[in-house]
Design an enzyme around this catalytic site. Structure first.
Site, PDB file in Angstrom:
ATOM      1  N   ASP A   1       0.946  -1.167  -0.018  1.00  0.00           N
ATOM      2  CA  ASP A   1       0.081   0.089   0.070  1.00  0.00           C
ATOM      3  C   ASP A   1       0.792   1.268  -0.062  1.00  0.00           C
ATOM      4  OD1 ASP A   1      -1.840   2.186   0.863  1.00  0.00           O
ATOM      5  OD2 ASP A   1      -3.210   0.479   1.459  1.00  0.00           O
TER       6      ASP A   1
ATOM      7  N   LEU B   1      -0.370   4.094   0.759  1.00  0.00           N
ATOM      8  CA  LEU B   1      -0.869   4.898   2.016  1.00  0.00           C
ATOM      9  C   LEU B   1      -1.443   6.390   1.150  1.00  0.00           C
ATOM     10  CD1 LEU B   1       1.776   4.622   4.959  1.00  0.00           C
ATOM     11  CD2 LEU B   1      -0.387   3.241   4.211  1.00  0.00           C
TER      12      LEU B   1
ATOM     13  N   GLY C   1      -6.487   1.218  -5.241  1.00  0.00           N
ATOM     14  CA  GLY C   1      -7.005   1.632  -6.309  1.00  0.00           C
ATOM     15  C   GLY C   1      -7.715   3.198  -6.129  1.00  0.00           C
TER      16      GLY C   1
ATOM     17  N   LYS D   1     -10.894   5.578  -5.761  1.00  0.00           N
ATOM     18  CA  LYS D   1     -12.236   5.279  -5.463  1.00  0.00           C
ATOM     19  C   LYS D   1     -13.339   6.492  -5.588  1.00  0.00           C
ATOM     20  CE  LYS D   1     -12.675   4.865  -0.643  1.00  0.00           C
ATOM     21  NZ  LYS D   1     -13.374   4.312   0.457  1.00  0.00           N
TER      22      LYS D   1
ATOM     23  N   SER E   1     -17.159  -3.394  -8.725  1.00  0.00           N
ATOM     24  CA  SER E   1     -18.106  -2.709  -8.044  1.00  0.00           C
ATOM     25  C   SER E   1     -19.598  -2.443  -8.868  1.00  0.00           C
ATOM     26  CB  SER E   1     -17.588  -1.111  -8.153  1.00  0.00           C
ATOM     27  OG  SER E   1     -18.714  -0.383  -7.994  1.00  0.00           O
TER      28      SER E   1
ATOM     29  N   TYR F   1     -14.122   6.576 -12.796  1.00  0.00           N
ATOM     30  CA  TYR F   1     -13.884   5.421 -11.664  1.00  0.00           C
ATOM     31  C   TYR F   1     -14.553   4.276 -12.254  1.00  0.00           C
ATOM     32  CZ  TYR F   1     -14.895   2.600  -7.789  1.00  0.00           C
ATOM     33  OH  TYR F   1     -15.156   1.775  -6.744  1.00  0.00           O
TER      34      TYR F   1
ATOM     35  N   LYS G   1     -13.141   0.065 -13.652  1.00  0.00           N
ATOM     36  CA  LYS G   1     -13.676  -0.937 -12.792  1.00  0.00           C
ATOM     37  C   LYS G   1     -13.987  -1.762 -13.972  1.00  0.00           C
ATOM     38  CE  LYS G   1     -12.678  -0.351  -8.507  1.00  0.00           C
ATOM     39  NZ  LYS G   1     -11.452  -1.092  -8.133  1.00  0.00           N
TER      40      LYS G   1
ATOM     41  N   ASN H   1     -23.179  -1.229  -1.428  1.00  0.00           N
ATOM     42  CA  ASN H   1     -22.447  -0.071  -0.779  1.00  0.00           C
ATOM     43  C   ASN H   1     -21.998  -0.541   0.754  1.00  0.00           C
ATOM     44  OD1 ASN H   1     -24.287   1.143  -2.942  1.00  0.00           O
ATOM     45  ND2 ASN H   1     -23.832   2.829  -1.805  1.00  0.00           N
TER      46      ASN H   1
ATOM     47  N   PHE I   1     -29.546  14.186  -1.140  1.00  0.00           N
ATOM     48  CA  PHE I   1     -29.648  14.653  -2.385  1.00  0.00           C
ATOM     49  C   PHE I   1     -30.861  14.255  -3.173  1.00  0.00           C
ATOM     50  CE2 PHE I   1     -24.756  14.135  -1.965  1.00  0.00           C
ATOM     51  CZ  PHE I   1     -24.703  15.400  -1.590  1.00  0.00           C
TER      52      PHE I   1
ATOM     53  N   ARG J   1     -28.009  14.911  -6.550  1.00  0.00           N
ATOM     54  CA  ARG J   1     -26.699  14.906  -6.953  1.00  0.00           C
ATOM     55  C   ARG J   1     -26.284  14.487  -8.619  1.00  0.00           C
ATOM     56  NH1 ARG J   1     -22.524  11.450  -3.235  1.00  0.00           N
ATOM     57  NH2 ARG J   1     -23.457   9.773  -4.025  1.00  0.00           N
TER      58      ARG J   1
ATOM     59  N   GLY K   1     -25.701  12.333 -11.447  1.00  0.00           N
ATOM     60  CA  GLY K   1     -25.152  11.064 -11.764  1.00  0.00           C
ATOM     61  C   GLY K   1     -25.556  10.212 -10.929  1.00  0.00           C
TER      62      GLY K   1
HETATM   63  P1  NAD Z   1      -9.422   2.935   0.419  1.00  0.00           P
HETATM   64  O1  NAD Z   1      -9.172   4.181  -0.351  1.00  0.00           O
HETATM   65  O2  NAD Z   1      -9.948   2.961   1.952  1.00  0.00           O
HETATM   66  O3  NAD Z   1      -8.287   1.697   0.025  1.00  0.00           O
HETATM   67  C1  NAD Z   1      -7.587   1.658  -1.120  1.00  0.00           C
HETATM   68  C2  NAD Z   1      -6.295   1.683  -0.543  1.00  0.00           C
HETATM   69  O4  NAD Z   1      -5.548   1.507  -1.677  1.00  0.00           O
HETATM   70  C3  NAD Z   1      -5.534   2.819   0.361  1.00  0.00           C
HETATM   71  O5  NAD Z   1      -4.954   2.104   1.425  1.00  0.00           O
HETATM   72  C4  NAD Z   1      -4.552   3.462  -0.736  1.00  0.00           C
HETATM   73  O6  NAD Z   1      -3.781   4.040  -0.189  1.00  0.00           O
HETATM   74  C5  NAD Z   1      -4.339   2.343  -1.611  1.00  0.00           C
HETATM   75  N1  NAD Z   1      -3.736   2.593  -2.971  1.00  0.00           N
HETATM   76  C6  NAD Z   1      -4.324   3.361  -4.053  1.00  0.00           C
HETATM   77  N2  NAD Z   1      -3.415   3.409  -5.014  1.00  0.00           N
HETATM   78  C7  NAD Z   1      -2.375   2.680  -4.609  1.00  0.00           C
HETATM   79  C8  NAD Z   1      -1.419   2.311  -5.445  1.00  0.00           C
HETATM   80  N3  NAD Z   1      -1.333   2.945  -6.622  1.00  0.00           N
HETATM   81  N4  NAD Z   1      -0.671   1.566  -4.887  1.00  0.00           N
HETATM   82  C9  NAD Z   1      -0.542   1.047  -3.604  1.00  0.00           C
HETATM   83  N5  NAD Z   1      -1.650   1.388  -2.804  1.00  0.00           N
HETATM   84  C10 NAD Z   1      -2.683   2.135  -3.455  1.00  0.00           C
HETATM   85  O7  NAD Z   1     -10.917   2.160  -0.430  1.00  0.00           O
HETATM   86  P2  NAD Z   1     -11.753   0.966  -0.098  1.00  0.00           P
HETATM   87  O8  NAD Z   1     -12.906   1.688   0.261  1.00  0.00           O
HETATM   88  O9  NAD Z   1     -11.108   0.169   1.104  1.00  0.00           O
HETATM   89  O10 NAD Z   1     -12.136   0.303  -1.302  1.00  0.00           O
HETATM   90  C11 NAD Z   1     -11.072  -0.760  -1.723  1.00  0.00           C
HETATM   91  C12 NAD Z   1     -11.484  -1.149  -3.312  1.00  0.00           C
HETATM   92  O11 NAD Z   1     -12.726  -1.469  -3.160  1.00  0.00           O
HETATM   93  C13 NAD Z   1     -10.958  -0.003  -4.222  1.00  0.00           C
HETATM   94  O12 NAD Z   1     -10.426  -0.725  -5.398  1.00  0.00           O
HETATM   95  C14 NAD Z   1     -12.489   0.472  -4.502  1.00  0.00           C
HETATM   96  O13 NAD Z   1     -12.624   0.989  -5.737  1.00  0.00           O
HETATM   97  C15 NAD Z   1     -13.218  -0.647  -4.311  1.00  0.00           C
HETATM   98  N6  NAD Z   1     -14.784  -0.428  -4.140  1.00  0.00           N
HETATM   99  C16 NAD Z   1     -15.213   0.314  -2.802  1.00  0.00           C
HETATM  100  C17 NAD Z   1     -16.163   0.476  -2.674  1.00  0.00           C
HETATM  101  C18 NAD Z   1     -16.538   1.489  -1.608  1.00  0.00           C
HETATM  102  O14 NAD Z   1     -17.892   1.988  -1.357  1.00  0.00           O
HETATM  103  N7  NAD Z   1     -15.686   1.542  -0.400  1.00  0.00           N
HETATM  104  C19 NAD Z   1     -17.379   0.181  -3.466  1.00  0.00           C
HETATM  105  C20 NAD Z   1     -17.022  -0.597  -4.644  1.00  0.00           C
HETATM  106  C21 NAD Z   1     -15.577  -0.966  -4.759  1.00  0.00           C
HETATM  107  N1  UDP Z   2     -26.236  10.924  -0.201  1.00  0.00           N
HETATM  108  C1  UDP Z   2     -26.960  11.858   0.265  1.00  0.00           C
HETATM  109  N2  UDP Z   2     -26.174  12.825   0.808  1.00  0.00           N
HETATM  110  C2  UDP Z   2     -24.708  12.708   1.026  1.00  0.00           C
HETATM  111  C3  UDP Z   2     -24.314  11.406   0.605  1.00  0.00           C
HETATM  112  C4  UDP Z   2     -25.048  10.635  -0.213  1.00  0.00           C
HETATM  113  O1  UDP Z   2     -28.157  12.120   0.269  1.00  0.00           O
HETATM  114  O2  UDP Z   2     -24.024  13.546   1.688  1.00  0.00           O
HETATM  115  C5  UDP Z   2     -27.148   9.788  -1.021  1.00  0.00           C
HETATM  116  C6  UDP Z   2     -26.960   9.835  -2.512  1.00  0.00           C
HETATM  117  O3  UDP Z   2     -27.703  10.565  -3.440  1.00  0.00           O
HETATM  118  C7  UDP Z   2     -27.152   8.155  -2.822  1.00  0.00           C
HETATM  119  C8  UDP Z   2     -27.057   7.425  -1.470  1.00  0.00           C
HETATM  120  O4  UDP Z   2     -27.101   8.605  -0.330  1.00  0.00           O
HETATM  121  O5  UDP Z   2     -28.466   8.043  -3.020  1.00  0.00           O
HETATM  122  C9  UDP Z   2     -25.815   6.623  -1.323  1.00  0.00           C
HETATM  123  O6  UDP Z   2     -24.638   7.577  -1.577  1.00  0.00           O
HETATM  124  P1  UDP Z   2     -23.212   7.198  -1.530  1.00  0.00           P
HETATM  125  O7  UDP Z   2     -22.460   8.261  -2.062  1.00  0.00           O
HETATM  126  O8  UDP Z   2     -22.866   6.699  -0.220  1.00  0.00           O
HETATM  127  O9  UDP Z   2     -23.224   5.756  -2.494  1.00  0.00           O
HETATM  128  P2  UDP Z   2     -23.525   5.660  -4.147  1.00  0.00           P
HETATM  129  O10 UDP Z   2     -24.231   6.738  -4.599  1.00  0.00           O
HETATM  130  O11 UDP Z   2     -22.059   5.804  -4.715  1.00  0.00           O
HETATM  131  O12 UDP Z   2     -24.252   4.577  -4.342  1.00  0.00           O
END
Ligand code: NAD
Ligand code: UDP
Length: 345
Positions: A33, A35, A84, A86, A126, A151, A155, A181, A220, A294, A296
């Site tokens: 990582d 960081l 990655g 996100k 995702s 983003y 993916k 989520n 939103f 919001r 998108g």
């Molecule tokens: P996060 O940002 O908390 O964790 C990602 C970690 O990757 C971080 O510690 C960051 O420092 C590290 N990182 C980023 N780019 C890097 C690189 N080039 N080299 C080394 N380390 C790197 O995110 P998360 O919420 O834990 O998500 C983890 C994964 O799941 C991501 O790929 C994200 O896209 C995917 N994901 C997350 C969600 C969500 O809502 N949290 C939903 C769907 C998919």
């Molecule tokens: N949302 C909201 N206020 C905020 C953040 C999110 O009303 O400050 C709503 C957003 O419109 C969505 C839901 O909460 O309908 C989940 O949003 P989030 O960004 O957590 O997830 P995603 O939209 O990526 O599924």
């Protein structure tokens, strides 16, 4: 068989919870990582929870020499790839950074894996890959694409790369985990989601309002075609999600090819239901104001969970109550996230 699992991005939100789940069932974990969105304090917390060490390489997945070293110095059995960027809105402003990190980073990692003969791979995908036109509930057989931001497109593109890789090399076994989520935190209150700056996601924002860091939640839009007019999402507890990775690793053994799995709870919950559930579970009120939609945001989506249950033996066990209580415990115990105890990254 070796028990070492390489976890890229293991210091992040989902990564730390997955490290704990892996260690609990006896895997040895190795983390790469850089960081860029996390704090090394989180790894100390993981070690506190599990009582086991984490082998940490601080560095970038784009650094091929580092990856070569990691594979040479360890007997890695499989890779779980979380690393990655996100944030959807940031990806619209910084597409090159997102494609560089998420796509090139994945390619460098895959190439290093192939070179060292490690061919079991779990990818953090995702629900966003289903795009803007898919009917709900989302089922894995739906056509993907039609993504609406860099983003989501990154993916989707990595999923294509992985499908092609598995088709070309029958030694590869790949699980594409499509998260819905993720919310909540470990019940210890030691690890949780620690967004930098203003949170984009709903639960971290609510938690920061509840702890007094922000004045009120902006909801939103309340004019969507849903029962209460606010958007529906499939919230899944991060501890359940972490278990899904353990199941995916087990599933990979003896398999080849690439398969996608939805990791969600299988039902849509509205924004207002989340606000009420948080207030009910914690006894803390969350002032909110309805503002415009919001850009998108899709009105409603949730997972078809049949395949994950059938093939991985995975279901989301934890309910809304646990999601809210655990989010609050983490936020309350760590109002500044890891920052307060971070002595320098
Ligand atoms: P996060 O940002 O908390 O964790 C990602 C970690 O990757 C971080 O510690 C960051 O420092 C590290 N990182 C980023 N780019 C890097 C690189 N080039 N080299 C080394 N380390 C790197 O995110 P998360 O919420 O834990 O998500 C983890 C994964 O799941 C991501 O790929 C994200 O896209 C995917 N994901 C997350 C969600 C969500 O809502 N949290 C939903 C769907 C998919
Ligand atoms: N949302 C909201 N206020 C905020 C953040 C999110 O009303 O400050 C709503 C957003 O419109 C969505 C839901 O909460 O309908 C989940 O949003 P989030 O960004 O957590 O997830 P995603 O939209 O990526 O599924």
């Amino acid at each position: 068989m070796s028990s070492q699992v390489l976890v890229t991005g293991g210091v992040g939100y989902i990564g730390t919870h997955t490290l704990v789940a892996l260690q609990e069932v006896g895997y040895d974990v190795i983390v790469v990582d850089n960081l860029c969105n996390s704090s090394a304090v989180a790894l100390q917390r993981v070690e506190t929870i599990s009582g086991k060490p984490v082998c940490f390489y601080r560095g970038d997945i784009l650094d091929r020499a580092l990856l070569n070293r990691v594979f040479a110095e360890n007997q890695i059995f499989a890779v779980i790839h979380f690393a990655g960027l996100k944030a959807v809105s940031e990806s619209l402003r910084k597409p090159i950074e997102y494609y560089q990190n998420n796509i090139i980073g994945s390619l460098v990692l895959l190439d290093a894996m192939r070179a060292s003969g490690v061919k079991r791979f779990v990818f953090s995908s995702s629900a966003t890959v289903y795009g803007s036109e898919a009917p709900v509930p989302y089922v894995e057989t739906l056509q993907t694409g039609n993504t609406t931001n860099p983003y989501g497109t990154s993916k989707w593109m990595v999923e294509q790369v992985l499908q092609d890789t598995a088709a070309a090399d029958s030694e590869f076994a790949i699980a594409l985990l499509r998260y819905f989520n993720p919310v909540g935190a470990h019940p210890s209150g030691l690890i949780g989601e620690d967004p930098q700056g203003i949170p984009n996601n709903l639960l971290p924002y609510i938690a920061q309002v509840a702890v007094g860091k922000r004045e009120e939640l902006s909801v939103f839009g309340d004019d969507y075609p849903t029962p209460d007019g606010t958007c529906l999402r499939d919230y899944v507890h991060v501890v359940d999600l972490a278990q899904g990775h353990v199941r995916a690793l087990e599933w990979l053994v003896g398999r080849t090819g690439a398969e996608a799995f939805n990791l969600g709870a299988g039902r849509g919950i509205s924004v207002l239901e989340i606000v009420r559930a948080f207030e009910h579970a914690t006894g803390v009120s969350v002032p909110f104001r309805v503002v415009s939609r919001r850009e998108g945001d899709l009105p409603a989506f949730w997972a078809d969970t049949f395949k994950a249950k059938q093939e991985l033996g995975w279901v989301a066990n934890l309910g809304l109550e646990e999601m809210m209580v655990d989010t609050w415990r983490w936020q309350n115990a760590n109002p500044q996230g890891y920052q307060a105890v971070d002595t320098g990254k």
